[in-house]
Design an enzyme around this catalytic site. Structure first.
Site, PDB file in Angstrom:
ATOM      1  N   THR B 192       0.614  -1.756   0.091  1.00 18.67           N
ATOM      2  CA  THR B 192      -0.053   0.305  -0.282  1.00 18.67           C
ATOM      3  C   THR B 192       0.947   1.095   0.370  1.00 18.67           C
ATOM      4  O   THR B 192       1.509   1.434   0.441  1.00 18.67           O
ATOM      5  CB  THR B 192      -0.947  -0.390   1.196  1.00 18.67           C
ATOM      6  OG1 THR B 192      -1.115   1.184   1.442  1.00 18.67           O
ATOM      7  CG2 THR B 192      -0.098  -0.387   2.539  1.00 18.67           C
ATOM      8  N   ARG B 193       0.591   2.306  -0.414  1.00 22.81           N
ATOM      9  CA  ARG B 193       0.712   3.314  -0.590  1.00 22.81           C
ATOM     10  C   ARG B 193       0.070   5.146   0.302  1.00 22.81           C
ATOM     11  O   ARG B 193      -0.019   5.760  -0.455  1.00 22.81           O
ATOM     12  CB  ARG B 193       1.841   4.219  -1.873  1.00 22.81           C
ATOM     13  CG  ARG B 193       0.361   4.159  -2.944  1.00 22.81           C
ATOM     14  CD  ARG B 193       1.543   4.735  -4.019  1.00 22.81           C
ATOM     15  NE  ARG B 193       0.847   5.701  -5.011  1.00 22.81           N
ATOM     16  CZ  ARG B 193       0.283   5.127  -6.624  1.00 22.81           C
ATOM     17  NH1 ARG B 193      -0.395   4.101  -6.309  1.00 22.81           N
ATOM     18  NH2 ARG B 193      -0.907   6.113  -6.682  1.00 22.81           N
ATOM     19  N   HIS B 197      -8.535   2.510   4.993  1.00 26.30           N
ATOM     20  CA  HIS B 197      -9.531   2.580   4.918  1.00 26.30           C
ATOM     21  C   HIS B 197     -10.050   0.883   5.035  1.00 26.30           C
ATOM     22  O   HIS B 197      -9.366   0.493   5.398  1.00 26.30           O
ATOM     23  CB  HIS B 197     -10.215   3.281   4.126  1.00 26.30           C
ATOM     24  CG  HIS B 197      -9.420   4.393   3.619  1.00 26.30           C
ATOM     25  ND1 HIS B 197      -9.450   5.141   4.919  1.00 26.30           N
ATOM     26  CD2 HIS B 197      -8.854   4.897   2.892  1.00 26.30           C
ATOM     27  CE1 HIS B 197      -8.812   6.684   4.677  1.00 26.30           C
ATOM     28  NE2 HIS B 197      -9.002   6.431   2.935  1.00 26.30           N
ATOM     29  N   HIS B 200      -9.207  -2.432   2.779  1.00 26.28           N
ATOM     30  CA  HIS B 200      -8.074  -2.515   3.080  1.00 26.28           C
ATOM     31  C   HIS B 200      -8.021  -3.403   3.442  1.00 26.28           C
ATOM     32  O   HIS B 200      -7.508  -4.443   3.464  1.00 26.28           O
ATOM     33  CB  HIS B 200      -7.362  -1.442   2.808  1.00 26.28           C
ATOM     34  CG  HIS B 200      -7.448  -0.698   1.743  1.00 26.28           C
ATOM     35  ND1 HIS B 200      -7.166   0.636   2.148  1.00 26.28           N
ATOM     36  CD2 HIS B 200      -6.979  -0.546   0.940  1.00 26.28           C
ATOM     37  CE1 HIS B 200      -7.332   1.696   0.961  1.00 26.28           C
ATOM     38  NE2 HIS B 200      -7.091   1.193  -0.641  1.00 26.28           N
ATOM     39  N   GLY B 285      -5.232  -5.682  -5.336  1.00 28.34           N
ATOM     40  CA  GLY B 285      -7.211  -5.271  -5.785  1.00 28.34           C
ATOM     41  C   GLY B 285      -7.005  -4.493  -7.041  1.00 28.34           C
ATOM     42  O   GLY B 285      -6.284  -4.736  -7.981  1.00 28.34           O
ATOM     43  N   ARG B 286      -7.646  -3.025  -6.659  1.00 28.26           N
ATOM     44  CA  ARG B 286      -8.434  -2.682  -8.295  1.00 28.26           C
ATOM     45  C   ARG B 286      -6.706  -1.496  -8.038  1.00 28.26           C
ATOM     46  O   ARG B 286      -6.719  -0.672  -7.872  1.00 28.26           O
ATOM     47  CB  ARG B 286      -9.274  -1.646  -7.231  1.00 28.26           C
ATOM     48  CG  ARG B 286     -10.460  -1.740  -7.101  1.00 28.26           C
ATOM     49  CD  ARG B 286     -11.536  -1.338  -6.205  1.00 28.26           C
ATOM     50  NE  ARG B 286     -12.279  -0.685  -7.719  1.00 28.26           N
ATOM     51  CZ  ARG B 286     -12.278   1.173  -7.212  1.00 28.26           C
ATOM     52  NH1 ARG B 286     -11.842   1.290  -5.730  1.00 28.26           N
ATOM     53  NH2 ARG B 286     -12.319   2.212  -8.070  1.00 28.26           N
ATOM     54  N   HIS B 288      -3.913  -1.081  -8.436  1.00 24.59           N
ATOM     55  CA  HIS B 288      -2.518  -1.601  -8.745  1.00 24.59           C
ATOM     56  C   HIS B 288      -1.398  -0.401  -8.927  1.00 24.59           C
ATOM     57  O   HIS B 288      -1.317  -0.749 -10.412  1.00 24.59           O
ATOM     58  CB  HIS B 288      -1.835  -2.955  -8.379  1.00 24.59           C
ATOM     59  CG  HIS B 288      -0.848  -3.921  -7.191  1.00 24.59           C
ATOM     60  ND1 HIS B 288      -1.012  -3.878  -6.102  1.00 24.59           N
ATOM     61  CD2 HIS B 288       0.101  -3.458  -7.519  1.00 24.59           C
ATOM     62  CE1 HIS B 288      -0.356  -4.001  -4.979  1.00 24.59           C
ATOM     63  NE2 HIS B 288       1.293  -3.036  -5.839  1.00 24.59           N
TER      64      HIS B 288
END
Lengths: 72, 384
Positions: B192-193, B197, B200, B285-286, B288
């Site tokens: 993640t960057r 939330h 996630h 995920g979406r 990425h």
């Protein structure tokens, strides 16, 4: 350069069976087949990468660091 | 435990006699100062995070990565890892050694220059970033470097100085020992960057239900202006770990890579690097590693189809868009929820930022209150 070789003894019936198995398979001799199988098995049994490059001292050092940082 | 990419975890930190020789030689060598991305690549190569790379790519690997998404020997690899020659720097010939400098001109390592080669940066942008648009941060980065690259193995003599997240920096050898000590055979990594939330958190916990451990591995290397600073994100992760994550099954450590914003190609790259850290699974995920509208929402899923699962080895775990559904009464995704978007609690990034800046907390179904407090403080400080 040709690899140096050693002789390994296996039971003759097994050797004969391998000769039958490889007929028409592309292996030119039972030896070629045995070398192929052994290389395949040894390749799959490579040492655990988490262990392979560590001395006991290094491993203890890493464990200590992980403890100090609260991971362990 | 999963093997490193290429079968062996690389270690380019010399010891003993070799180190002594290189340390004595380095001050007399021509020098190259590494930029921020090269600096993080240098360190990651040295500690094995980019195994099987032993240095910056030569031309053959570089072209093969651009054209085939593989190293020259055939191993999957999707992102060029290169060192650019610096304008005004010393002329460097093939076969020579150079000293690699950090930002304060301290000698960090030595590189053996096997090859100096010219590249077409617009071709690199088209193939890797899928655009040559200057608005793309990856294209803008390419504009800052020369079109002459240097390839060859590196040796790290000194680690770059880090003043942030010292307690969360683990090398691949260390995460591997950690997983072993925890008894985790299978570990899923989450890249993640952004702040985490509820959506996630849902993905992570869904993934964790099927494996032994979860490594939350936020990227803290170079990112673009507008991304939330890594310090704020880390505060958010820590508060989540303290309150909602079981310590026996989860670990938080940083991923020191620079962000390329290369979307699908970077998703594969991120997965391969997590394999080096000892992770067996990787959440995709979406969008990425995406930015703007350069990539399709699920392009980072589709690219994995181009590789045989055995050659990638790490298992990608693909997730759809997720949200809290008021009718279901729980977190769900488009895959698992039959209800319409009117029942879903979903806020766009722009909307959330506006709410936080105004001092309005997003609903708890969208963001944990503790995380919202931290983000609100940041947005109201005017530092974004």
């Amino acid at each position: 350069m040709k690899e140096s070789r050693v002789t390994i003894k296996i039971p003759r019936p097994l050797y004969n069976r391998i000769g039958t198995v490889i007929e028409g398979s592309g292996f030119s001799s039972p030896t070629d087949f045995i070398v192929f199988v052994l290389r395949d098995i040894l390749g799959g049994a490579a040492p655990d990468p988490a262990q392979e490059t560590f001395s006991a001292e290094e491993l203890n050092g890493i464990r200590q660091k992980l403890k100090n940082l609260g991971y362990l | 435990m999963i093997k490193a990419h290429g079968g062996r975890l690389v270690n380019r930190i010399p010891e003993g006699k070799e180190r002594e020789t290189l340390e004595a030689l380095a001050p007399s060598l021509p020098t190259i100062r590494l930029n921020e991305r090269e600096l993080s690549d240098f360190e990651m190569i040295a500690v094995g995070a980019m195994s099987p790379l032993e240095g910056f790519m030569n031309r053959e690997d570089y072209l093969s990565v651009l054209d085939l998404k593989r190293l020259a020997k055939g191993l999957p690899w999707t992102i060029p890892v290169v060192l650019s020659w610096k304008e005004g720097g010393a002329e460097i010939g093939e076969g020579e050694k150079v000293a690699l400098l950090g930002p304060d001109d301290e000698i960090l390592g030595v590189m053996e220059i096997e090859e100096k080669y010219s590249v077409d940066k617009s071709q690199e942008a088209s193939k890797v970033l899928l655009t040559t648009d200057d608005a793309h941060p990856g294209v803008r980065y390419l504009d800052t470097i020369t079109d002459s690259y240097l390839g060859g193995p590196i040796h790290m003599l000194k680690r770059p100085g880090h003043h942030r997240f010292e307690n969360f920096r683990l090398d691949p050898r260390e995460t591997r020992v950690l997983f072993k000590a925890k008894g985790w055979d299978t570990v899923v990594a989450f890249q993640t960057r952004n702040p985490i939330h509820r959506a996630h958190e849902y993905l992570q916990k869904c993934a964790l239900e099927t494996v032994d451990g979860l490594l939350v591995h936020p990227l803290v290397g170079e990112t673009q202006k507008g991304d939330i600073p890594a310090e704020i994100r880390m505060d958010c992760y820590k508060v989540l770990f303290d309150n909602y994550y079981p310590s026996t099954r989860t670990a938080l450590s940083i991923f020191p890579a620079a962000m390329r914003y290369a979307g699908p190609r970077e998703a594969v790259f991120h997965a391969l690097l997590r394999k080096n850290y000892g992770c067996s699974h990787f959440i995709v995920g979406r969008d990425h590693a995406g930015v703007g509208n350069y990539y399709g929402t699920y392009d980072a899923h589709y690219i994995f189809r181009e590789f045989d699962r055995y050659e990638i080895d790490i298992t990608p775990m693909f997730f759809d868009h997720s949200f809290f559904c008021k009718k279901c009464g729980n977190m769900a995704s488009q895959k698992t929820c039959p209800h319409g978007s009117e029942d879903h609690v979903f806020l766009s990034g722009t909307k959330v930022r506006a709410m936080l800046a105004e001092g309005t907390k997003p609903p708890a179904e969208f963001t944990r209150p503790e995380v919202a407090d931290l983000l609100m403080k940041f947005y109201q400080s005017g530092k974004e």
